[in-house]
Design an enzyme around this catalytic site. Structure first.
Site, short mmCIF file in Angstrom:
data_model
loop_
_atom_site.label_atom_id
_atom_site.label_comp_id
_atom_site.label_asym_id
_atom_site.label_seq_id
_atom_site.Cartn_x
_atom_site.Cartn_y
_atom_site.Cartn_z
N GLY A 250 0.83 -1.20 0.00
CA GLY A 250 0.00 0.00 0.00
C GLY A 250 0.87 1.26 0.00
N ASP A 251 1.94 1.24 0.76
CA ASP A 251 2.84 2.41 0.81
C ASP A 251 3.52 2.62 -0.54
OD1 ASP A 251 2.16 2.14 3.49
OD2 ASP A 251 3.96 0.96 3.91
N1 LIG Z 1 -1.56 -10.33 -3.85
C1 LIG Z 1 -1.30 -9.32 -4.67
N2 LIG Z 1 -1.16 -9.51 -6.00
C2 LIG Z 1 -0.94 -8.48 -6.84
N3 LIG Z 1 -0.86 -7.19 -6.43
C3 LIG Z 1 -0.98 -6.94 -5.10
C4 LIG Z 1 -1.20 -7.97 -4.14
N4 LIG Z 1 -1.28 -7.42 -2.92
C5 LIG Z 1 -1.12 -6.08 -3.10
N5 LIG Z 1 -0.95 -5.78 -4.41
C6 LIG Z 1 -0.80 -4.46 -5.04
O1 LIG Z 1 -0.55 -3.48 -4.06
C7 LIG Z 1 -1.66 -2.55 -3.96
C8 LIG Z 1 -1.91 -2.20 -2.50
O2 LIG Z 1 -2.17 -3.39 -1.78
P1 LIG Z 1 -3.18 -3.48 -0.54
O3 LIG Z 1 -4.56 -3.25 -1.00
O4 LIG Z 1 -2.87 -4.77 0.12
O5 LIG Z 1 -2.72 -2.23 0.33
P2 LIG Z 1 -2.74 -2.07 1.91
O6 LIG Z 1 -3.93 -2.77 2.48
O7 LIG Z 1 -2.58 -0.62 2.18
O8 LIG Z 1 -1.41 -2.86 2.26
P3 LIG Z 1 -0.30 -2.66 3.41
O9 LIG Z 1 -0.98 -2.00 4.58
O10 LIG Z 1 0.17 -4.06 3.67
O11 LIG Z 1 0.78 -1.82 2.81
C9 LIG Z 1 -2.84 -3.27 -4.64
O12 LIG Z 1 -3.78 -2.36 -5.18
C10 LIG Z 1 -2.11 -4.07 -5.74
O13 LIG Z 1 -1.78 -3.25 -6.85
O1 LIG Z 2 1.22 -0.04 12.98
P1 LIG Z 2 0.99 0.72 11.69
O2 LIG Z 2 1.59 2.08 11.72
O3 LIG Z 2 -0.43 0.71 11.25
O4 LIG Z 2 1.75 -0.11 10.54
C1 LIG Z 2 3.13 -0.30 10.61
C2 LIG Z 2 3.56 -1.24 9.49
O5 LIG Z 2 2.94 -2.51 9.57
O6 LIG Z 2 3.18 -0.66 8.25
C3 LIG Z 2 4.22 -0.82 7.28
C4 LIG Z 2 3.63 -1.48 6.05
O7 LIG Z 2 2.62 -0.69 5.52
C5 LIG Z 2 5.30 -1.64 7.95
O8 LIG Z 2 6.56 -1.25 7.52
C6 LIG Z 2 5.07 -1.40 9.43
O9 LIG Z 2 5.57 -2.42 10.24
#
Ligand SMILES: Nc1ncnc2c1ncn2[C@@H]1O[C@H](COP(=O)(O)OP(=O)(O)OP(=O)(O)O)[C@@H](O)[C@H]1O
Ligand SMILES: O=P(O)(O)OC[C@@]1(O)O[C@H](CO)[C@@H](O)[C@@H]1O
Length: 306
Positions: A250-251
């Site tokens: 997501g980041d």
């Molecule tokens: N399993 C996957 N396969 C392909 N692309 C993925 C996958 N997981 C994440 N992505 C890519 O990354 C983007 C962001 O992922 P996600 O929706 O999991 O964000 P998030 O919930 O903010 O994740 P996190 O908090 O772990 O950073 C998705 O829109 C997609 O483009």
């Molecule tokens: O505890 P928060 O601040 O919600 O999330 C922190 C965290 O899970 O988010 C990043 C991935 O998005 C990691 O690098 C980190 O450990």
């Protein structure tokens, strides 16, 4: 200049293990320590995509020293506030086929330290970008993002917020440039579960009615939807690949989107680069590098200013 703020940064201890069995000793098959925290990840990814940024936030103890060093080694400029007590948290990410995360609490942030952060933010200039990302420690007032945005209101600073629930809802009145809830978080904000893309687009629109400019809804392996301030809707499935570690996807998406927007001024391109960066990170053991992102983008990188 782009600034990121991480109130509760981390070192991410990422381990692979055959099978995690609660109540028993597990042995790792691989282990790494990476700099972490959502804003910091955005800074690293911006740097990977050739954009300079400055990482702000709070660090403490020997883990804070290590974090700062690692970020600097990744080419990130840091200007953290050092807390006198406690230590920057170590978040444990266990991969045994599924991903299990244990995120620490983090050190307490004093009023004095908070004032120091305000001092740094007061130096931002018109047209700077600011990314507020991640949870805030329990010891902080829950309206802290709102306070920051109120303080910066009217100064022409473009703010991206990646946060959940109240933390996000409360800032919408200050018209953030970008918010990036995932589909679950978007539903939670309205006390519901969103099943279809149409429902997500409608709820993204409701966040715009409350003030958000651009809403990027990520859906992990199902891709993402963007609803822009000019009401353009972009949808995309992600590229296919083997997921290795989706922490930071997501980041990476936020950083890809900002880079795409700043390099081209075209929302569709920002969206595509955001998807490619997010997916490339999911398919890599840590945050993806530019080559991996360009490969997934499948287009001429110069079209994206890369
Ligand atoms: N399993 C996957 N396969 C392909 N692309 C993925 C996958 N997981 C994440 N992505 C890519 O990354 C983007 C962001 O992922 P996600 O929706 O999991 O964000 P998030 O919930 O903010 O994740 P996190 O908090 O772990 O950073 C998705 O829109 C997609 O483009
Ligand atoms: O505890 P928060 O601040 O919600 O999330 C922190 C965290 O899970 O988010 C990043 C991935 O998005 C990691 O690098 C980190 O450990």
């Amino acid at each position: 200049m782009i600034y990121t703020v991480t109130f509760n940064p981390s070192l991410d201890y990422v381990i692979q293990t055959e099978k995690l069995t609660p109540g028993e000793i597990s042995r790792t098959a691989g282990e790494h320590i990476y700099p972490g925290g959502k804003g910091n990840n955005v800074s690293v990814m911006l740097s990977n995509l050739g954009r300079k940024s400055r990482a702000l936030g709070f660090v403490a103890g020997f883990t804070g020293d290590a974090l700062e060093q690692m970020l600097n080694d990744c080419g990130c400029d840091t200007d953290f506030i050092r807390l006198g007590q406690g230590f920057t948290r170590i978040n444990v990410k266990i991969n045994d086929g599924q991903e299990t995360e244990i995120n620490g609490q983090g050190p307490s942030i004093t009023e004095e330290a908070l004032q120091e952060l305000y001092g740094r933010l007061d130096r931002l200039e018109a047209d700077d970008f600011l990314v507020l990302a991640g949870s805030i420690p329990d010891t902080m007032p829950p309206d802290i993002y709102e306070k920051i945005m109120a303080r910066l209101d009217g100064r022409g600073i473009h703010i991206a917020v990646d946060a959940t629930k109240e933390l996000l809802l409360n800032v919408l009145k200050y018209h953030p440039f970008l918010i990036k809830p995932n589909n679950h978080e978007l539903g939670e904000m309205f006390g519901t579960v969103l099943e279809t893309e149409e429902e997500m687009i409608r709820h993204a629109g409701m966040l715009q009615e409350k003030g958000a400019r651009n809403v990027l809804v990520s859906m992990a392996g199902d891709g993402a939807i963007l609803v822009t301030e000019d009401k353009t809707i972009c949808r995309s499935q992600p590229p296919k690949g083997e997921v290795k570690n989706s922490v930071g996807a997501g980041d990476s998406m936020v950083a890809g989107f900002l880079t795409g927007w700043l390099n081209t001024g075209i929302y569709e391109k920002a969206f595509k680069l955001g998807i490619a960066a997010g997916s490339a990170t999911a398919f890599t053991s840590w945050l993806a590098g530019k080559e991996e992102i360009v490969e997934l983008l499948g287009e001429e990188p110069s079209e994206y200013g890369l």
